[in-house]
Motif scaffolding. Structure first.
Motif, PDB file in Angstrom:
ATOM      1  N   MET A 149      -3.164   7.675   5.022  1.00 17.38           N
ATOM      2  CA  MET A 149      -4.335   7.557   5.841  1.00 17.38           C
ATOM      3  C   MET A 149      -5.053   8.855   5.587  1.00 17.38           C
ATOM      4  O   MET A 149      -6.378   8.732   5.478  1.00 17.38           O
ATOM      5  CB  MET A 149      -3.910   7.297   7.264  1.00 17.38           C
ATOM      6  CG  MET A 149      -4.977   6.778   8.056  1.00 17.38           C
ATOM      7  SD  MET A 149      -5.894   5.432   7.289  1.00 17.38           S
ATOM      8  CE  MET A 149      -7.558   5.514   7.743  1.00 17.38           C
ATOM      9  N   LEU A 150      -4.527   9.950   5.754  1.00 17.13           N
ATOM     10  CA  LEU A 150      -5.010  11.182   5.578  1.00 17.13           C
ATOM     11  C   LEU A 150      -5.853  11.343   4.311  1.00 17.13           C
ATOM     12  O   LEU A 150      -6.703  11.906   4.163  1.00 17.13           O
ATOM     13  CB  LEU A 150      -4.202  12.465   5.852  1.00 17.13           C
ATOM     14  CG  LEU A 150      -4.563  13.783   5.916  1.00 17.13           C
ATOM     15  CD1 LEU A 150      -5.946  13.991   6.761  1.00 17.13           C
ATOM     16  CD2 LEU A 150      -3.704  15.000   6.092  1.00 17.13           C
ATOM     17  N   VAL A 151      -5.141  10.952   3.225  1.00 17.67           N
ATOM     18  CA  VAL A 151      -5.654  10.988   1.860  1.00 17.67           C
ATOM     19  C   VAL A 151      -6.612  10.015   1.740  1.00 17.67           C
ATOM     20  O   VAL A 151      -7.810  10.472   1.201  1.00 17.67           O
ATOM     21  CB  VAL A 151      -4.472  10.620   0.827  1.00 17.67           C
ATOM     22  CG1 VAL A 151      -5.092  10.138  -0.510  1.00 17.67           C
ATOM     23  CG2 VAL A 151      -3.289  11.876   0.721  1.00 17.67           C
TER      24      VAL A 151
ATOM     25  N   ARG B 299      -3.723   0.310  -0.351  1.00 16.75           N
ATOM     26  CA  ARG B 299      -2.433  -0.317  -0.726  1.00 16.75           C
ATOM     27  C   ARG B 299      -1.473   0.652  -0.459  1.00 16.75           C
ATOM     28  O   ARG B 299      -0.202   0.065   0.170  1.00 16.75           O
ATOM     29  CB  ARG B 299      -2.342  -0.626  -2.189  1.00 16.75           C
ATOM     30  CG  ARG B 299      -3.116  -1.922  -2.664  1.00 16.75           C
ATOM     31  CD  ARG B 299      -2.957  -2.259  -3.905  1.00 16.75           C
ATOM     32  NE  ARG B 299      -3.902  -3.512  -4.328  1.00 16.75           N
ATOM     33  CZ  ARG B 299      -4.128  -3.874  -5.433  1.00 16.75           C
ATOM     34  NH1 ARG B 299      -3.928  -3.103  -6.782  1.00 16.75           N
ATOM     35  NH2 ARG B 299      -4.878  -5.051  -5.679  1.00 16.75           N
ATOM     36  N   ARG B 300      -1.634   1.835  -0.811  1.00 19.55           N
ATOM     37  CA  ARG B 300      -0.451   2.930  -0.131  1.00 19.55           C
ATOM     38  C   ARG B 300      -0.297   2.969   1.395  1.00 19.55           C
ATOM     39  O   ARG B 300       0.653   2.941   1.964  1.00 19.55           O
ATOM     40  CB  ARG B 300      -1.138   4.354  -0.658  1.00 19.55           C
ATOM     41  CG  ARG B 300      -0.736   4.504  -1.988  1.00 19.55           C
ATOM     42  CD  ARG B 300      -1.271   5.718  -2.593  1.00 19.55           C
ATOM     43  NE  ARG B 300      -1.135   6.004  -4.007  1.00 19.55           N
ATOM     44  CZ  ARG B 300      -1.959   6.626  -4.516  1.00 19.55           C
ATOM     45  NH1 ARG B 300      -2.580   7.459  -4.106  1.00 19.55           N
ATOM     46  NH2 ARG B 300      -1.692   7.171  -6.024  1.00 19.55           N
ATOM     47  N   ILE B 301      -1.443   2.645   2.213  1.00 17.12           N
ATOM     48  CA  ILE B 301      -1.384   2.585   3.569  1.00 17.12           C
ATOM     49  C   ILE B 301      -0.480   1.335   3.814  1.00 17.12           C
ATOM     50  O   ILE B 301       0.614   1.444   4.632  1.00 17.12           O
ATOM     51  CB  ILE B 301      -2.887   2.639   4.221  1.00 17.12           C
ATOM     52  CG1 ILE B 301      -3.463   3.764   3.855  1.00 17.12           C
ATOM     53  CG2 ILE B 301      -2.584   2.369   5.777  1.00 17.12           C
ATOM     54  CD1 ILE B 301      -4.773   3.803   4.285  1.00 17.12           C
ATOM     55  N   LEU B 302      -0.869   0.181   3.275  1.00 19.77           N
ATOM     56  CA  LEU B 302      -0.200  -1.132   3.805  1.00 19.77           C
ATOM     57  C   LEU B 302       1.406  -1.029   3.379  1.00 19.77           C
ATOM     58  O   LEU B 302       2.146  -1.243   3.992  1.00 19.77           O
ATOM     59  CB  LEU B 302      -0.696  -2.197   2.946  1.00 19.77           C
ATOM     60  CG  LEU B 302      -0.316  -3.727   3.306  1.00 19.77           C
ATOM     61  CD1 LEU B 302      -0.245  -3.802   4.668  1.00 19.77           C
ATOM     62  CD2 LEU B 302      -0.894  -4.623   2.369  1.00 19.77           C
TER      63      LEU B 302
ATOM     64  N   PRO C  13       6.265   5.787   9.457  1.00 17.80           N
ATOM     65  CA  PRO C  13       4.989   6.733  10.066  1.00 17.80           C
ATOM     66  C   PRO C  13       4.684   7.831   9.443  1.00 17.80           C
ATOM     67  O   PRO C  13       3.306   8.193   9.460  1.00 17.80           O
ATOM     68  CB  PRO C  13       5.547   7.035  11.349  1.00 17.80           C
ATOM     69  CG  PRO C  13       6.985   6.983  11.261  1.00 17.80           C
ATOM     70  CD  PRO C  13       7.317   6.154  10.347  1.00 17.80           C
ATOM     71  N   ILE C  14       5.515   8.620   8.915  1.00 19.49           N
ATOM     72  CA  ILE C  14       5.037   9.771   8.214  1.00 19.49           C
ATOM     73  C   ILE C  14       4.221   9.767   6.784  1.00 19.49           C
ATOM     74  O   ILE C  14       3.148  10.106   6.553  1.00 19.49           O
ATOM     75  CB  ILE C  14       6.311  10.783   7.796  1.00 19.49           C
ATOM     76  CG1 ILE C  14       6.790  11.392   9.196  1.00 19.49           C
ATOM     77  CG2 ILE C  14       5.711  12.129   6.802  1.00 19.49           C
ATOM     78  CD1 ILE C  14       8.166  12.068   9.054  1.00 19.49           C
ATOM     79  N   LYS C  15       4.717   8.554   5.966  1.00 16.99           N
ATOM     80  CA  LYS C  15       4.346   8.015   4.731  1.00 16.99           C
ATOM     81  C   LYS C  15       2.722   7.733   5.217  1.00 16.99           C
ATOM     82  O   LYS C  15       1.728   7.608   4.666  1.00 16.99           O
ATOM     83  CB  LYS C  15       4.992   7.131   4.025  1.00 16.99           C
ATOM     84  CG  LYS C  15       4.628   6.832   2.743  1.00 16.99           C
ATOM     85  CD  LYS C  15       5.648   6.091   1.846  1.00 16.99           C
ATOM     86  CE  LYS C  15       5.457   5.533   0.744  1.00 16.99           C
ATOM     87  NZ  LYS C  15       6.283   4.971  -0.176  1.00 16.99           N
ATOM     88  N   ALA C  16       2.817   6.612   6.238  1.00 14.64           N
ATOM     89  CA  ALA C  16       1.618   6.112   6.630  1.00 14.64           C
ATOM     90  C   ALA C  16       0.617   6.935   6.895  1.00 14.64           C
ATOM     91  O   ALA C  16      -0.870   6.822   6.697  1.00 14.64           O
ATOM     92  CB  ALA C  16       1.817   5.113   7.757  1.00 14.64           C
TER      93      ALA C  16
END
Length: 75
Positions: free
Chosen positions: A38-40, A20-23, A31-34
């Motif tokens: 994704m890293l998390v 959900r966070r990625i979406l 892009p930074i938040k995405a």
């Protein structure tokens, strides 16, 4: 994914939250938040697999190499 589902509900819950966070970051076109989300997600998955299979990650003093993904050779 089915390995996680079969292991625990907590793992499934974590995976859903991560997705959900990625979406949300993608919807915001951030892009930074995405990338961070994704890293998390990847770190969470690695940690869940490590726990499921009894692997000690290198950052906790174990023999697993986080860079190569292989067990370190101890002489």
């Amino acid at each position: 994914i089915w390995l996680f589902i079969s292991e625990t509900t907590e793992m499934l819950s974590t995976t859903v939250v991560d997705h959900r966070r990625i979406l949300e970051a993608l919807r915001q076109r951030d892009p930074i938040k995405a990338s961070d989300a994704m890293l998390v997600h990847l770190v969470n998955n690695r940690d869940q697999l490590d726990r499921a299979f009894g692997v000690s990650p290198g950052r906790d003093g174990g023999s697993h190499d986080d860079v190569t993904g292989q067990d370190a050779v101890v002489s």
